[in-house]
Enzyme design. Structure first.
Site, PDB file in Angstrom:
ATOM      1  CB  SER A 133     -55.185  16.118  57.291  1.00 40.40           C
ATOM      2  OG  SER A 133     -54.999  16.920  56.147  1.00 40.40           O
ATOM      3  N   GLY A 146     -48.675  12.993  41.209  1.00 40.77           N
ATOM      4  CA  GLY A 146     -47.485  12.252  40.783  1.00 40.77           C
ATOM      5  C   GLY A 146     -46.216  12.738  41.455  1.00 40.77           C
ATOM      6  CB  SER A 159     -48.888  13.449  48.394  1.00 40.88           C
ATOM      7  OG  SER A 159     -49.823  12.597  47.779  1.00 40.88           O
ATOM      8  CB  SER A 160     -48.771   8.079  49.297  1.00 39.97           C
ATOM      9  OG  SER A 160     -48.082   7.718  48.142  1.00 39.97           O
ATOM     10  CG  ASP A 174     -42.902   6.890  44.808  1.00 48.48           C
ATOM     11  OD1 ASP A 174     -42.097   7.070  43.877  1.00 48.48           O
ATOM     12  OD2 ASP A 174     -44.112   6.699  44.621  1.00 48.48           O
TER      13      ASP A 174
HETATM   14  C1  GLA Z   1     -45.959   5.547  41.128  1.00 48.33           C
HETATM   15  C2  GLA Z   1     -45.459   4.495  42.103  1.00 48.33           C
HETATM   16  C3  GLA Z   1     -43.936   4.320  41.975  1.00 48.33           C
HETATM   17  C4  GLA Z   1     -43.536   4.083  40.517  1.00 48.33           C
HETATM   18  C5  GLA Z   1     -44.147   5.154  39.627  1.00 48.33           C
HETATM   19  C6  GLA Z   1     -43.905   4.903  38.149  1.00 48.33           C
HETATM   20  O1  GLA Z   1     -45.486   6.815  41.485  1.00 48.33           O
HETATM   21  O2  GLA Z   1     -45.761   4.873  43.422  1.00 48.33           O
HETATM   22  O3  GLA Z   1     -43.527   3.248  42.801  1.00 48.33           O
HETATM   23  O4  GLA Z   1     -43.932   2.792  40.110  1.00 48.33           O
HETATM   24  O5  GLA Z   1     -45.545   5.253  39.808  1.00 48.33           O
HETATM   25  O6  GLA Z   1     -42.544   4.992  37.834  1.00 48.33           O
END
Ligand code: GLA
Length: 405
Positions: free
Chosen positions: A88, A144, A147-148, A192
């Site tokens: 990275s 939030g 990134s993962s 996500d």
């Molecule tokens: C994180 C988790 C998601 C979701 C959100 C809350 O980002 O990775 O799967 O649960 O929190 O909505």
């Protein structure tokens, strides 16, 4: 904030996501232009923000995320042997895997995300050559913005292309999800990787996490998605997140005997919950109330969006934030300040924390014409109270993972 980058969600906002020349130079510097390397290819996967349906995915509820034109860049060159090397630009170390040595092990480092994807692909990659891979991009980690999922979906996309495996978008999403859940061991929901993997610009993704059905809902092109970063990164946020998952499961276990056909908290109707509310202990009561009401709010927000009632959509966002703060206990004063300040500005329809909470970012849905001015006002309010200026950006929607030319 950087005014040049102001774009609406409907715009083709890919330019900012594609500064891949620097990554190619870094690749050459770090791996060298060794004889055993094939052509270098560069891929991109976006991050995401979620506008409605907070902490619902692992409770089987609906969510409404969209991808943003900021994400992970992945440079890949094939090798003549069967080694995979991973690096990275922002983390030290080089990690090496032998494709003939069986399932790779976890290392407890960032590299577990792409290695988890690779582990899921081993059965399909056959005699494919090894690769050198370099990760970069412009998505803050732990803010939030997922990134993962961006790195996992990006890895499955890039390796699918380089190894010509012919995977479908949903297969790539499934590989990314398995990597996070099974290999890394995060108890995340499905939102996500779906948001990152299936994004379409100018649309929110409506994803029903009960049966994984989804559709793309267009959003008014005169609106902008403004993301304000508190800069707060809580070390133990992963543990806090897993604790919310457990608390929600415990609340469901308490309610289920009263509604036996339910398979998850989303399927407990408000009419079943309300008469039981006062009999529950404080934590399960507040967790269940958030989830059950947020399900109702998210369906309402969807109806508002389809009816063109953007004010109603924004009201649902503001209610969602209050519930995350008072019932789900995932907000922090910095996030509350951003949301309260945003809600008092002209041109703002709604605002709330996005992602898991515990710090990170707030998302503000605003009229594009006023979004720069309100971002400035929100940043000034925040700085007055917390003595540092939050990073505020106006994002464009993004079309999902792709190869850059
Ligand atoms: C994180 C988790 C998601 C979701 C959100 C809350 O980002 O990775 O799967 O649960 O929190 O909505």
């Amino acid at each position: 904030m950087d005014g040049e980058h102001a774009q609406t969600i409907g715009a083709r906002g890919v330019d900012r996501a594609e500064p891949s020349d620097g990554l190619a130079r870094d690749f050459e510097r770090l791996y060298g232009s060794a004889d055993n390397l094939g052509d270098l290819r560069v891929f991109f996967a976006p991050g995401r923000v979620n506008l409605m349906g907070a902490h619902l995915d692992y409770n089987g509820g609906p969510v409404m995320p969209t991808a943003i034109d900021r994400g992970t860049l992945i440079a890949v060159a094939t090798r003549r042997d069967r080694k995979v090397r991973l690096r990275s630009v922002s983390e030290p170390g080089e990690f090496e895997i032998d494709l003939d040595a069986g399932r790779p092990r976890r290392r407890g480092r960032w590299v577990d995300y792409p290695v988890g994807v690779l582990a899921g692909m081993l059965g399909r990659s056959g005699e494919r050559p090894g690769v050198d891979v370099l990760f970069g991009g412009n998505l803050p980690v732990g803010a939030g913005l997922s990134s993962s999922a961006s790195i996992c979906v990006g890895t499955s996309f890039a390796l699918d292309q380089v190894w010509e495996l012919g995977l479908s978008p949903l297969e790539r999403v499934a590989l990314a999800l398995d990597a996070e859940r099974e290999f890394v061991g995060v108890r995340c929901g499905i939102m996500d990787p779906y948001a990152v993997g299936l994004a379409q610009p100018g649309c929110l993704l409506w994803l029903d996490c009960l049966d994984s059905s989804f559709e793309h809902l267009p959003i008014d092109p005169d609106l902008s998605i403004v993301v304000a970063d508190t800069g707060v990164r809580r070390e133990l946020a992963q543990g806090d997140f897993n604790q919310r998952v457990s608390e929600a499961a415990e609340a469901f276990a308490l309610l289920r005997p009263h509604h036996r056909q339910a398979t998850c908290l989303r399927e407990i109707p408000l009419a079943v919950f309300e008469p039981l509310r006062d009999s529950l202990a404080d934590v399960p009561r507040r967790r269940a109330q958030h989830v059950i009401e947020e399900v109702e709010r998210t369906f309402r927000a969807r109806a508002c969006l389809l009816d063109g009632d953007l004010g109603g959509f924004g009201t649902a966002m503001a209610e969602s934030h209050r519930s995350l703060r008072d019932l789900y206990d995932v907000s922090v004063p910095e996030l509350d300040c951003l949301v309260d300040s945003a809600m008092s500005q002209a041109g703002v329809l709604g605002a709330r924390l996005t992602g898991a909470g515990f710090g990170g970012c707030a998302v503000i849905l605003a009229q594009s014409a006023l979004s720069e001015r309100l971002a400035e006002a929100v940043a000034t309010d925040f700085e007055r109270r917390f003595a540092h200026r939050p990073k505020i950006e106006i994002f464009a929607g993004d079309r999902g993972p792709r190869e850059l030319t």
